[in-house]
Scaffold this active site. Sequence first.
Site, short mmCIF file in Angstrom:
data_model
loop_
_atom_site.label_atom_id
_atom_site.label_comp_id
_atom_site.label_asym_id
_atom_site.label_seq_id
_atom_site.Cartn_x
_atom_site.Cartn_y
_atom_site.Cartn_z
N GLU A 56 14.39 -60.37 28.87
CA GLU A 56 14.96 -60.50 27.53
C GLU A 56 15.09 -59.15 26.83
OE1 GLU A 56 12.91 -64.78 26.41
OE2 GLU A 56 11.77 -62.94 26.08
N ASP A 229 7.48 -70.70 24.82
CA ASP A 229 8.23 -69.58 24.23
C ASP A 229 9.52 -69.30 24.98
OD1 ASP A 229 7.20 -68.58 26.55
OD2 ASP A 229 6.35 -66.77 25.67
#
Lengths: 350, 350
Positions: A56, A229
């Site tokens: 990410e 998450d």
Amino acid sequence: MTTLLTTSDVARIVAQQGPSQVFTGMLDYLLADFLRWQEFDKCARVASHSTTGVIELMPTADHELYSFKFVNGHPNNPQAGLSTVMAFGALAQVSTGEPILISELTLTTALRTAVTSALAARALARPDSRSMALIGNGAQAEFQALAFHEVLGIDTLHLYDVDPAATRKLENNLALTAPSLRIRRFDSTADAVKGVDIVTTVTADKAYATILTADMIEPGMHINALGGDCPGKTELHADVLRKGPVFVEYEPQTRIEGDLQQMPADFAVTELWRVLTGLAAGRQSARDVTIFDSVGFALEDFSALRWLRDAAARHGIGTRIEVAPRLQDPKDLFGVVRAVRQGQTVLVQR
Amino acid sequence: MTTLLTTSDVARIVAQQGPSQVFTGMLDYLLADFLRWQEFDKCARVASHSTTGVIELMPTADHELYSFKFVNGHPNNPQAGLSTVMAFGALAQVSTGEPILISELTLTTALRTAVTSALAARALARPDSRSMALIGNGAQAEFQALAFHEVLGIDTLHLYDVDPAATRKLENNLALTAPSLRIRRFDSTADAVKGVDIVTTVTADKAYATILTADMIEPGMHINALGGDCPGKTELHADVLRKGPVFVEYEPQTRIEGDLQQMPADFAVTELWRVLTGLAAGRQSARDVTIFDSVGFALEDFSALRWLRDAAARHGIGTRIEVAPRLQDPKDLFGVVRAVRQGQTVLVQR
């Protein structure tokens, strides 16, 4: 020039300051930034998923500084001798784009995640909270334990992990670092959470897991849920989220990534900054259950990078590297090649 | 450990190989990746705009490697002694998320942009092209000139820039590096483009500029338009785009950022990879005008980073840094702090 901080550099800063000063110091930076939430350019992180994990990018900016973090999540990494989460990132001047700091964020992510949890719990948990269950005793666990000890005065920890070696490692580290903590091991999540004030879940499995079910939740508890998450990665049964008000960092991101991904789009949540600024209520009574569905947000890395920049300068730690050269003639980039060939320098010495 | 390449490191690679080998070598990497375009995870870059410029993140990945670039664009930077464009980025393993290379990409962006232009022109310009006008003589200009000289055999350059000092700098650098190039200076864009085979526009102003108008375009020309690469930043009058088929890197990004931003959403364009793989036609006749509306795409940085990784290994250039620590016990991240405090190491030596 740009300052480079390696993991050893950040570890030296932490070792020199000690956990107490690190956690309370970084918390001041996070709080200051959460209080001016509306000044930030925000977006959900940009994720690249593969069969083994996710990579990410997490950018944000205010009017002065821009930051981003590169971070992965690969739950099977420890079997290959690698950390589940590895990260680095940078801080740059908005006015010129010049990167001023490139830093490891592997250790730093663990620190800022723990500080964010403590910041949220200080606002949401019962003020008389003294005991915490820690479900998931991996790389992040020491940081959670120490941040809650330092910031909230947690003195009793209940530990559980599917891997007993992880729990032993956590116990040994805490015995050396925070010997006054009372620590008990348990054989199941249900036993570990019984009677505690705060439950922290920080498990790594990238799956729709159900670490906590509604029957485990007692009146007055604060749930600090970190491990859900990522799309497809949850920890809480949906009924746990219905037990009390749910607080999040940045709603658009948590709807995709948090335990919240299980809930309908109109399920009500409150962004943490609204509680911190007094715009929204947190806990209303000692019997409320409060839930922090935390996924980690770019603003926390922004704050951590600001803290690192200042701490590195204060301790004289870090190496100067040249990734965005200051040229004698900024339009003569090719001159760098010519100069290297001629054994000269066209870089401005600073 | 992760390899770090600074701007001097990359300049040493370029100086040791020489421009010819660099451009043709990197072109092979770009072409190989463009030919397997459909294997890549692609998205438009993530931009953060301010009043003075833009900071962007450009990620992409295939099944094996992930890359991203941090890059700014601040046209007024040279007045403050800074480069307009500064960049760095990284290459990581998709399977584990481990970053294997962090590199400056300031110099490298100039190289890969020139190689991309040459790759497109080799596919789209008339094969007998020998002359090129270069409008905008700043930091990127030498790289464009040399890449077209090396890859396409361009032997005649017409130069124009609003800043005569930039043109003089370019002339001086090219006289040393490619003395066989015939170079002429002009006092306007219109004069510079007259009679040339290829027109390259690479201007920096972040504005709706009109560097080229339709009356300047002659039959058979190839237009290599680089500077219209950001919302609100264009170089071509809309009528220029109507002169012939328009080719782009990644259509969703170019619609937002390229000169294409001026055109209706259904204005037809062809992605370059389709021409390179033979799925779409390029130029159909010697009198066609072909237009490459280039904004720069993450795949080009991916290829450049792969080239850098291999070149650095071959030349033994680069420094090993530790930003994603290999721990003896991957679940014992806190052990890094303990070890630093005790003067020990918990990092695996590699």
